[in-house]
Design a protein around this motif. Structure first.
Motif, PDB file in Angstrom:
ATOM      1  N   GLU A   1      15.631 -26.321  -6.970  1.00 20.64           N
ATOM      2  CA  GLU A   1      14.533 -27.287  -6.886  1.00 20.64           C
ATOM      3  C   GLU A   1      14.961 -28.479  -6.026  1.00 20.64           C
ATOM      4  O   GLU A   1      15.480 -29.481  -6.540  1.00 20.64           O
ATOM      5  CB  GLU A   1      14.151 -27.740  -8.295  1.00 20.64           C
ATOM      6  N   PRO A   2      14.767 -28.412  -4.698  1.00 18.30           N
ATOM      7  CA  PRO A   2      15.112 -29.541  -3.832  1.00 18.30           C
ATOM      8  C   PRO A   2      14.047 -30.635  -3.933  1.00 18.30           C
ATOM      9  O   PRO A   2      12.880 -30.421  -3.593  1.00 18.30           O
ATOM     10  CB  PRO A   2      15.148 -28.915  -2.435  1.00 18.30           C
ATOM     11  N   LEU A   3      14.441 -31.809  -4.402  1.00 16.66           N
ATOM     12  CA  LEU A   3      13.509 -32.908  -4.648  1.00 16.66           C
ATOM     13  C   LEU A   3      13.915 -34.137  -3.839  1.00 16.66           C
ATOM     14  O   LEU A   3      15.038 -34.635  -3.982  1.00 16.66           O
ATOM     15  CB  LEU A   3      13.479 -33.274  -6.139  1.00 16.66           C
ATOM     16  N   VAL A   4      13.000 -34.614  -3.015  1.00 12.74           N
ATOM     17  CA  VAL A   4      13.218 -35.813  -2.222  1.00 12.74           C
ATOM     18  C   VAL A   4      12.497 -36.972  -2.904  1.00 12.74           C
ATOM     19  O   VAL A   4      11.270 -37.056  -2.876  1.00 12.74           O
ATOM     20  CB  VAL A   4      12.705 -35.643  -0.782  1.00 12.74           C
ATOM     21  N   PHE A   5      13.270 -37.861  -3.539  1.00 11.50           N
ATOM     22  CA  PHE A   5      12.686 -38.979  -4.295  1.00 11.50           C
ATOM     23  C   PHE A   5      12.308 -40.144  -3.388  1.00 11.50           C
ATOM     24  O   PHE A   5      12.986 -40.407  -2.387  1.00 11.50           O
ATOM     25  CB  PHE A   5      13.701 -39.515  -5.311  1.00 11.50           C
ATOM     26  N   ARG A   6      11.260 -40.841  -3.780  1.00 13.05           N
ATOM     27  CA  ARG A   6      11.069 -42.200  -3.308  1.00 13.05           C
ATOM     28  C   ARG A   6      12.016 -43.098  -4.101  1.00 13.05           C
ATOM     29  O   ARG A   6      12.541 -42.681  -5.138  1.00 13.05           O
ATOM     30  CB  ARG A   6       9.616 -42.631  -3.538  1.00 13.05           C
ATOM     31  N   PRO A   7      12.261 -44.327  -3.655  1.00 13.93           N
ATOM     32  CA  PRO A   7      13.111 -45.232  -4.437  1.00 13.93           C
ATOM     33  C   PRO A   7      12.592 -45.366  -5.866  1.00 13.93           C
ATOM     34  O   PRO A   7      11.382 -45.405  -6.096  1.00 13.93           O
ATOM     35  CB  PRO A   7      13.010 -46.559  -3.678  1.00 13.93           C
ATOM     36  N   ASN A   8      13.486 -45.425  -6.817  1.00 10.51           N
ATOM     37  CA  ASN A   8      13.082 -45.512  -8.222  1.00 10.51           C
ATOM     38  C   ASN A   8      12.216 -46.732  -8.508  1.00 10.51           C
ATOM     39  O   ASN A   8      11.394 -46.713  -9.429  1.00 10.51           O
ATOM     40  CB  ASN A   8      14.319 -45.531  -9.118  1.00 10.51           C
ATOM     41  N   SER A   9      12.382 -47.781  -7.717  1.00  6.71           N
ATOM     42  CA  SER A   9      11.584 -48.987  -7.923  1.00  6.71           C
ATOM     43  C   SER A   9      10.102 -48.755  -7.642  1.00  6.71           C
ATOM     44  O   SER A   9       9.255 -49.546  -8.066  1.00  6.71           O
ATOM     45  CB  SER A   9      12.098 -50.123  -7.035  1.00  6.71           C
ATOM     46  N   ASP A  10       9.770 -47.670  -6.953  1.00  9.55           N
ATOM     47  CA  ASP A  10       8.372 -47.312  -6.687  1.00  9.55           C
ATOM     48  C   ASP A  10       7.820 -46.545  -7.882  1.00  9.55           C
ATOM     49  O   ASP A  10       7.814 -45.313  -7.903  1.00  9.55           O
ATOM     50  CB  ASP A  10       8.249 -46.443  -5.433  1.00  9.55           C
ATOM     51  N   LYS A  11       7.390 -47.246  -8.903  1.00  9.52           N
ATOM     52  CA  LYS A  11       6.772 -46.646 -10.089  1.00  9.52           C
ATOM     53  C   LYS A  11       7.724 -45.725 -10.853  1.00  9.52           C
ATOM     54  O   LYS A  11       7.293 -44.752 -11.480  1.00  9.52           O
ATOM     55  CB  LYS A  11       5.504 -45.876  -9.708  1.00  9.52           C
ATOM     56  N   GLY A  12       9.016 -45.999 -10.775  1.00 13.66           N
ATOM     57  CA  GLY A  12       9.967 -45.162 -11.496  1.00 13.66           C
ATOM     58  C   GLY A  12      10.365 -43.937 -10.700  1.00 13.66           C
ATOM     59  O   GLY A  12       9.866 -43.681  -9.614  1.00 13.66           O
ATOM     60  N   GLY A  13      11.282 -43.156 -11.243  1.00 15.00           N
ATOM     61  CA  GLY A  13      11.784 -41.973 -10.548  1.00 15.00           C
ATOM     62  C   GLY A  13      10.790 -40.830 -10.537  1.00 15.00           C
ATOM     63  O   GLY A  13       9.694 -40.916 -11.081  1.00 15.00           O
ATOM     64  N   TYR A  14      11.172 -39.756  -9.876  1.00 19.24           N
ATOM     65  CA  TYR A  14      10.395 -38.515  -9.833  1.00 19.24           C
ATOM     66  C   TYR A  14       9.135 -38.626  -8.983  1.00 19.24           C
ATOM     67  O   TYR A  14       8.230 -37.817  -9.097  1.00 19.24           O
ATOM     68  CB  TYR A  14      10.039 -38.067 -11.258  1.00 19.24           C
ATOM     69  N   MET A  15       9.042 -39.675  -8.148  1.00 17.51           N
ATOM     70  CA  MET A  15       7.896 -39.808  -7.259  1.00 17.51           C
ATOM     71  C   MET A  15       8.190 -39.096  -5.945  1.00 17.51           C
ATOM     72  O   MET A  15       9.265 -39.248  -5.367  1.00 17.51           O
ATOM     73  CB  MET A  15       7.577 -41.278  -7.006  1.00 17.51           C
ATOM     74  N   VAL A  16       7.242 -38.295  -5.480  1.00 22.38           N
ATOM     75  CA  VAL A  16       7.429 -37.491  -4.279  1.00 22.38           C
ATOM     76  C   VAL A  16       7.465 -38.377  -3.045  1.00 22.38           C
ATOM     77  O   VAL A  16       6.571 -39.197  -2.832  1.00 22.38           O
ATOM     78  CB  VAL A  16       6.287 -36.458  -4.153  1.00 22.38           C
ATOM     79  N   ASP A  17       8.490 -38.218  -2.213  1.00 24.50           N
ATOM     80  CA  ASP A  17       8.583 -38.969  -0.973  1.00 24.50           C
ATOM     81  C   ASP A  17       7.514 -38.519   0.021  1.00 24.50           C
ATOM     82  O   ASP A  17       6.842 -39.322   0.651  1.00 24.50           O
ATOM     83  CB  ASP A  17       9.981 -38.792  -0.372  1.00 24.50           C
ATOM     84  N   GLY A  18       7.365 -37.197   0.179  1.00 23.72           N
ATOM     85  CA  GLY A  18       6.311 -36.652   1.033  1.00 23.72           C
ATOM     86  C   GLY A  18       6.664 -36.488   2.488  1.00 23.72           C
ATOM     87  O   GLY A  18       5.868 -35.930   3.263  1.00 23.72           O
ATOM     88  N   ASP A  19       7.837 -36.956   2.913  1.00 24.39           N
ATOM     89  CA  ASP A  19       8.256 -36.849   4.312  1.00 24.39           C
ATOM     90  C   ASP A  19       8.661 -35.402   4.593  1.00 24.39           C
ATOM     91  O   ASP A  19       9.657 -34.905   4.064  1.00 24.39           O
ATOM     92  CB  ASP A  19       9.437 -37.789   4.568  1.00 24.39           C
ATOM     93  N   ILE A  20       7.898 -34.731   5.441  1.00 26.59           N
ATOM     94  CA  ILE A  20       8.123 -33.296   5.644  1.00 26.59           C
ATOM     95  C   ILE A  20       9.487 -33.011   6.268  1.00 26.59           C
ATOM     96  O   ILE A  20      10.110 -31.980   5.984  1.00 26.59           O
ATOM     97  CB  ILE A  20       6.985 -32.669   6.469  1.00 26.59           C
ATOM     98  N   LYS A  21       9.999 -33.912   7.094  1.00 29.03           N
ATOM     99  CA  LYS A  21      11.311 -33.683   7.693  1.00 29.03           C
ATOM    100  C   LYS A  21      12.408 -33.687   6.627  1.00 29.03           C
ATOM    101  O   LYS A  21      13.330 -32.875   6.673  1.00 29.03           O
ATOM    102  CB  LYS A  21      11.596 -34.746   8.763  1.00 29.03           C
TER     103      LYS A  21
END
Length: 276
Positions: free
Chosen positions: A151-171
């Protein structure tokens, strides 16, 4: 023998998989428990909708596997636990794997094992731990012939509504998915990207490894149905949704609607008409 277990995950007609993740209690986050406070009841409710698989931990798999009959969903065993989902990262962030995970998977009659590959801003050491875990588990996977879902997961910074938020950058997603394939994944469970119409690039970089797309945060019904339809059109081999199922007012109903999309048994228009 891996192919035998994979056959239990994928629908024999559509060759797709709809997997419901109910392993959120593993991560010591209070907000993750919404909808699964009574885990036995939550699992039984999901089973009624007949998804292809349910993702559970070793401590909760019994509630699925003790259900009698041959038609219950396949078990996907979560094999690692982390503490990276809060509003801020701790100085002791970690990702740890359960002992003899593949042996536990065999004993629990799991169809496959799931393990994380994190990319978290500010926590490169956790990525290193994930890679170490995968390298160890790959050998066990081959020895016991239990498929390995990375399960490769690219997080946004945890400060953005907590962890587990999808970054969404396709690269970033493409790079991490490819690393998961290189590490020996039999199945990929990957982030969606911001521009869903570009998701075929993720499918392409995974080669012949099937890609299941995760849901991320809770989303409105119409949005999640439309996104699911687009992801399937882009070539995804299936979907893994958790909170969009277990925190829904009608979990079984939304599961059936999404499964109809995944397995090509209903059009987008027909499914949207059945939301209510």
């Amino acid at each position: 023998m891996k192919s035998f277990r994979l056959n239990r995950l994928f629908n024999p007609v559509s060759k797709k998989c709809f997997d419901v993740a109910v392993d959120h209690g593993f991560f010591n986050e209070y907000q993750f428990l919404e909808g699964i406070e009574n885990i036995r009841s939550a699992i039984e409710m999901v089973v009624q909708a007949s998804p292809d698989a349910i993702q559970l931990t070793a401590g909760q798999a019994k509630y699925l596997q003790q259900i009698p009959g041959k038609q219950k969903p396949a078990l996907v065993l979560r094999t690692d636990v982390a503490n990276v989902y809060g509003a801020s990262l701790t100085t002791g962030s970690f990702s740890k794997m359960i002992e003899q995970a593949a042996l536990q998977a065999v004993r629990l009659d799991a169809a496959c094992m799931c393990i994380n590959l994190f990319s978290i801003p500010g926590a490169p050491e956790v990525t290193g731990q994930c890679i170490d875990n995968i390298i160890r588990l790959k050998l066990e996977s081959e020895h016991y012939q239990v498929p390995l879902m990375i399960e490769p997961l690219v997080f946004r910074p945890n400060s953005d509504k907590g962890g587990y938020m999808v970054d969404g950058d396709i690269k970033k997603i493409i790079s991490l998915v490819r690393q998961a394939v290189e590490l020996g994944a039999d199945i990929i469970k990957a982030d969606p990207c911001t521009n869903v119409e570009a998701y075929h690039q993720v499918i392409e970089v995974a080669g012949d490894i099937p890609v299941l797309v995760r849901g991320g945060g809770k989303t409105a019904d119409e949005e999640i149905i439309k996104r699911t339809a687009m992801l399937m059109q882009q070539g995804a081999s299936g979907i893994v949704y958790g909170r969009n199922i277990i925190q829904h007012k009608h979990p079984a109903h939304i599961t059936r609607l999404l499964m109809d999309i995944v397995h090509g048994e209903a059009t987008l228009e027909d499914t949207l008409a059945k939301i209510q």
